[in-house]
Structure formats: C-alpha cells, structure tokens
Enzyme design. Structure first.
Site, PDB file in Angstrom:
ATOM      1  N   GLU A  29      25.039  65.942  62.188  1.00  0.00           N
ATOM      2  CA  GLU A  29      25.671  65.053  61.209  1.00  0.00           C
ATOM      3  C   GLU A  29      24.982  63.687  61.197  1.00  0.00           C
ATOM      4  O   GLU A  29      24.747  63.107  60.136  1.00  0.00           O
ATOM      5  CB  GLU A  29      27.162  64.874  61.528  1.00  0.00           C
ATOM      6  CG  GLU A  29      27.976  66.148  61.396  1.00  0.00           C
ATOM      7  CD  GLU A  29      27.811  66.821  60.036  1.00  0.00           C
ATOM      8  OE1 GLU A  29      27.712  66.105  59.026  1.00  0.00           O
ATOM      9  OE2 GLU A  29      27.758  68.062  60.003  1.00  0.00           O
ATOM     10  N   HIS A  32      21.951  63.637  59.146  1.00  0.00           N
ATOM     11  CA  HIS A  32      22.268  63.465  57.725  1.00  0.00           C
ATOM     12  C   HIS A  32      22.439  61.981  57.391  1.00  0.00           C
ATOM     13  O   HIS A  32      21.861  61.458  56.447  1.00  0.00           O
ATOM     14  CB  HIS A  32      23.598  64.149  57.385  1.00  0.00           C
ATOM     15  CG  HIS A  32      23.488  65.624  57.132  1.00  0.00           C
ATOM     16  ND1 HIS A  32      22.671  66.157  56.169  1.00  0.00           N
ATOM     17  CD2 HIS A  32      24.129  66.668  57.706  1.00  0.00           C
ATOM     18  CE1 HIS A  32      22.810  67.478  56.179  1.00  0.00           C
ATOM     19  NE2 HIS A  32      23.688  67.815  57.097  1.00  0.00           N
TER      20      HIS A  32
HETATM   21 ZN   LIG Z   1      24.240  69.646  57.564  1.00  0.00          ZN
END
Ligand SMILES: [Zn+2]
Ligand SMILES: [Zn+2]
Length: 116
Positions: A29, A32
């Site tokens: 995450e 990202h």
């Molecule tokens: Zn992802």
C-alpha cells in the site's frame, strides 16, 4: 485512500493472514501512495510500481483499492426471444418460464453471460 493518503486496514487481515503478510500488504500500500504522491506510475501495471515492489519485497497484488473496485467487471446475462431473436440483457438470471418477449410474446432463451 488515495485522496487522504490514509491506509485502511481490516482487522481480518491480521487474523486470517498473520503478521508477515500484513507487513507485506502495508509495504504494498505504501508503494502505491509513495508513487502517487510523487506523481509516478502507482498502479499495478506501471513499471515504477513493479520495480518498487520488487525492491521492498512486497507482494505484487493487494486487495482492490476503492477506485479499482468501482471498475470491477460487471457481468450480465444475455437472453433472446426464440421467435423474433430480439436480444435482452439482464443483470440477474430471469425465469424464462415467466417472462416473454416484449415485442412478440415469444419465449425467451438464455444465450450467454457477458462481462464488461
Ligand atoms: Zn495494490
Ligand atoms: Zn420476440
């Protein structure tokens, strides 16, 4: 959440997958968000993302982001009138014994399920 750059974690992850995997998910995450903030390719298909994932040893795929969820494939069923061949698209299965063609009153036949 890409707007706020908060990370939402579900408690179930920890129970179901254990700490190692949870850390992997968090790394994933963060990759990202890091790339998103820097304005680089932050999606799974982007090279920036894939390279960063490799570098930090995070799994390549995560649970879908809310923005990805919206794009999820919708499937629908295609029916057609057995008499005039008029096609009908329905999200759910219909009872072909109950419904008839709106044009000619003929029996409907299930043809196939489509995804888009
Ligand atoms: Zn992802
Ligand atoms: Zn018909």
């Amino acid at each position: 959440m890409l707007d706020s750059h908060n990370i939402e974690m579900n408690h179930k992850y920890l129970d179901e997958h254990g700490m190692d995997e949870l850390i992997g998910i968090i790394k994933h995450e963060l990759a990202h968000y890091h790339l998103h903030i820097e304005g680089r390719g932050y999606q799974h298909k982007d090279r920036d993302f894939r390279e960063l994932i490799k570098k930090v040893g995070a799994p390549r795929f995560c649970t879908p982001l809310p923005s990805e969820l919206k794009k999820r494939v919708q499937s629908f069923k295609v029916y057609a009138c057995s008499v005039c061949k008029q096609p009908y698209h329905r999200k759910r299965r219909i009872n072909t014994a109950k419904y008839v063609c709106g044009k000619c009153g003929g029996k409907l036949q299930y043809i196939k399920t489509l995804e888009r």
